[in-house]
Scaffold this active site. Structure first.
Site, PDB file in Angstrom:
ATOM      1  N   ASP A   1      10.393  15.146  10.013  1.00 25.99           N
ATOM      2  CA  ASP A   1       9.680  15.013   8.739  1.00 25.99           C
ATOM      3  C   ASP A   1       8.171  15.096   8.953  1.00 25.99           C
ATOM      4  O   ASP A   1       7.411  14.280   8.430  1.00 25.99           O
ATOM      5  CB  ASP A   1      10.055  13.700   8.051  1.00 25.99           C
ATOM      6  CG  ASP A   1       9.626  13.667   6.583  1.00 25.99           C
ATOM      7  OD1 ASP A   1       9.398  14.757   6.012  1.00 25.99           O
ATOM      8  OD2 ASP A   1       9.510  12.570   6.014  1.00 25.99           O
TER       9      ASP A   1
ATOM     10  N   VAL B   1       0.807  -1.219   0.000  1.00 26.49           N
ATOM     11  CA  VAL B   1       0.000   0.000   0.000  1.00 26.49           C
ATOM     12  C   VAL B   1       0.840   1.268   0.000  1.00 26.49           C
ATOM     13  O   VAL B   1       0.307   2.375  -0.104  1.00 26.49           O
ATOM     14  CB  VAL B   1      -0.959   0.033   1.215  1.00 26.49           C
ATOM     15  CG1 VAL B   1      -1.989  -1.072   1.104  1.00 26.49           C
ATOM     16  CG2 VAL B   1      -0.193  -0.063   2.528  1.00 26.49           C
ATOM     17  N   GLY B   2       2.150   1.149   0.116  1.00 30.30           N
ATOM     18  CA  GLY B   2       3.014   2.326   0.109  1.00 30.30           C
ATOM     19  C   GLY B   2       4.448   1.935  -0.142  1.00 30.30           C
ATOM     20  O   GLY B   2       4.859   0.790   0.113  1.00 30.30           O
ATOM     21  N   SER B   3       5.214   2.888  -0.667  1.00 27.87           N
ATOM     22  CA  SER B   3       6.606   2.587  -0.976  1.00 27.87           C
ATOM     23  C   SER B   3       7.427   3.865  -0.952  1.00 27.87           C
ATOM     24  O   SER B   3       6.942   4.933  -1.355  1.00 27.87           O
ATOM     25  CB  SER B   3       6.721   1.932  -2.357  1.00 27.87           C
ATOM     26  OG  SER B   3       8.069   1.641  -2.659  1.00 27.87           O
ATOM     27  N   GLY B   4       8.642   3.774  -0.463  1.00 33.53           N
ATOM     28  CA  GLY B   4       9.591   4.875  -0.479  1.00 33.53           C
ATOM     29  C   GLY B   4      10.948   4.363  -0.886  1.00 33.53           C
ATOM     30  O   GLY B   4      11.109   3.203  -1.283  1.00 33.53           O
TER      31      GLY B   4
END
Length: 468
Positions: free
Chosen positions: A143, A29-32
């Site tokens: 952040d 569901v997410g990636s960095g």
């Protein structure tokens, strides 16, 4: 309906039996740049969780350390447990929270163009409580931004993504009670210790606690001297956030391919940016929410950089658009100056000592736009809250606890109950709608052409760039 992605051989989490035996992974569901986030169901009780696979050694330990320190804070994402494997990185098992503050702002802008005062106050109250928890434990997040403020289906907001967080040491009070000078031990240049795959993660951390201590900041609050340690295992049964009422989540799930994480301000740059004396680095945080001292290369900053970020977040809640959407660091400074005026000794005594202050200069802004004009449809009390945070001089920025106890949150209209918050469902949003250029390609920070004309001259310090 949630979009799922088929497992890939490059996604090592699917091949880790100690994880798949406990969790049924439904998809990424997410990636960095240094992590991937998966939605999963805990097999023992069907509770949904987020599995964050962190591919960077130090970032993983920083996040574990921060979340263990803050595990009793109601406005901080919960870390249930974590796994460590020699060649496959750490996997953090976190709450699954279905949406974030960026989605709240986007939904309001696309619909009626406003978030009610009572709702804004409830969001701000929760954000401040989370930041206060961090700062009371001497943790600087580094952040803070809307997409890192995650929200449960019942309206509870929690701060997430502590991969850039640091715990500070040796507070020295100057000006007011929240200003700190940091002293850090040099990060060990030794390679990460080899891990016996038969040893569990808690035993591994205990055996290498001395090395990990060299890689963290420890702050000793004046009123309560303490040392943070995360060598103890998480007591999974002590977590009280499970259950039907918890729609729990984590970690920048709103940006599948986050351009910020792929830029030179990723965690990799942070490691490279630490000098021989172990100083902090200025290459942290997302540009739009980055404090001026960071943009000018400071490595001697404190908790106040989070307070500047809060000012940017609150301004966005009020106006439903980012206040300083810079395309580069130079453009970012230019946008700040166009609204607040130039950075001078008059507004921040000592600013000339910032590393890049004498290298980069701007023409005088004769008529700054001002925060009142940027927040023209908001009350004087709302503008004042932003003003108290968007101060050039870090010493002048209001602390989270000061704002929690201040006039704005404690006068009518009061913050609405959680049950009255309008919470968008991210899965139902129109993914084709671009929002505030959050997903745009920012390009190189060295691209000055977009900002305007510049003049390069040599100085005793090397060179100077002046922008008009």
């Amino acid at each position: 309906m949630e979009k799922q992605q088929a497992p890939s051989k490059s996604w090592s989490i699917y091949s880790r039996s100690e994880i798949t035996s406990k969790y049924e992974i439904s998809g990424r569901v997410g990636s960095g740049a240094y992590s991937d986030v998966y939605k999963a169901r805990r097999r023992s009780d069907s509770v949904m969780v987020a599995l964050k696979e962190v591919h960077d050694y130090q970032s993983a330990f920083r996040e574990i350390e921060a979340l263990e320190t803050l595990k009793n804070s109601p406005n901080i994402v919960v870390l249930h447990e974590y796994f460590w494997s020699e060649d496959e990185g750490a996997v953090l098992v976190l709450e699954y929270l279905p949406t974030d503050l960026a989605a709240v702002v986007k939904s309001a802008a696309n619909k009626d163009g406003i978030i009610s005062v009572g709702e804004v106050k409830r969001w701000i109250d929760q954000i401040l409580r989370g930041v206060d928890s961090c700062h009371r434990n001497s943790i600087v997040h580094r952040d803070l931004k809307p997409s890192n403020l995650l929200i449960s289906s019942d309206g509870v907001l929690k701060i997430a993504d502590f991969g850039q967080a640091r715990i500070l040491i040796a507070p020295q009070f100057t000006g007011n009670s929240h200003t700190y000078n940091q002293f850090d031990e040099q990060l060990s240049s030794d390679p990460a210790p080899e891990v016996d795959p038969t040893v569990d993660s808690s035993q591994f951390i205990q055996e290498h606690a001395e090395q990990l201590h060299r890689e963290k900041y420890i702050l000793e609050p004046v009123d309560n001297m303490r040392t943070n340690d995360f060598t103890n295992d998480i007591d999974e049964e002590s977590v009280t956030h499970d259950g039907a009422a918890s729609c729990v989540a984590t970690c920048t799930t709103s940006d599948l391919e986050d351009p910020f994480q792929q830029s030179c301000y990723s965690y990799e740059s942070e490691v490279v940016g630490i000098d021989g004396n172990g100083s902090l680095t200025s290459c942290v945080g997302t540009r739009w929410f980055r404090a001026p001292e960071l943009l000018y290369g400071s490595t001697s900053y404190g908790l106040e950089i989070d307070l500047w970020s809060l000012g940017c977040i609150f301004a966005e809640l009020f106006s439903l658009e980012p206040i300083f959407p810079g395309n580069s660091d130079i453009d970012q400074l230019g946008r700040i100056f166009s609204i607040l005026g130039n950075l001078t000794e008059e507004v921040w005594p000592g600013c000339v000592q910032l590393p890049d202050y004498k290298i980069i200069s701007f023409g005088k802004v004769e008529k700054p736009i001002g925060l009142e004009a940027c927040l023209g449809n908001r009350s004087s009390d709302e503008v004042l809250v932003v003003k108290k945070l968007l101060c050039f001089d870090p010493v002048s920025r209001a602390t989270a606890v000061e704002l929690l106890n201040g006039k704005y949150l404690n006068e009518e209209p009061f913050p609405v109950p959680l049950s009255e918050l309008r919470i968008p469902c991210k899965d139902d949003e129109d993914s084709s709608v671009e929002w505030n250029d959050y997903n745009k390609d920012f390009g190189s920070d060295s691209d000055f052409d977009e900002f305007g004309s510049s003049h390069l001259t040599t100085t005793e310090n090397g060179f100077s760039i002046r922008f008009s």
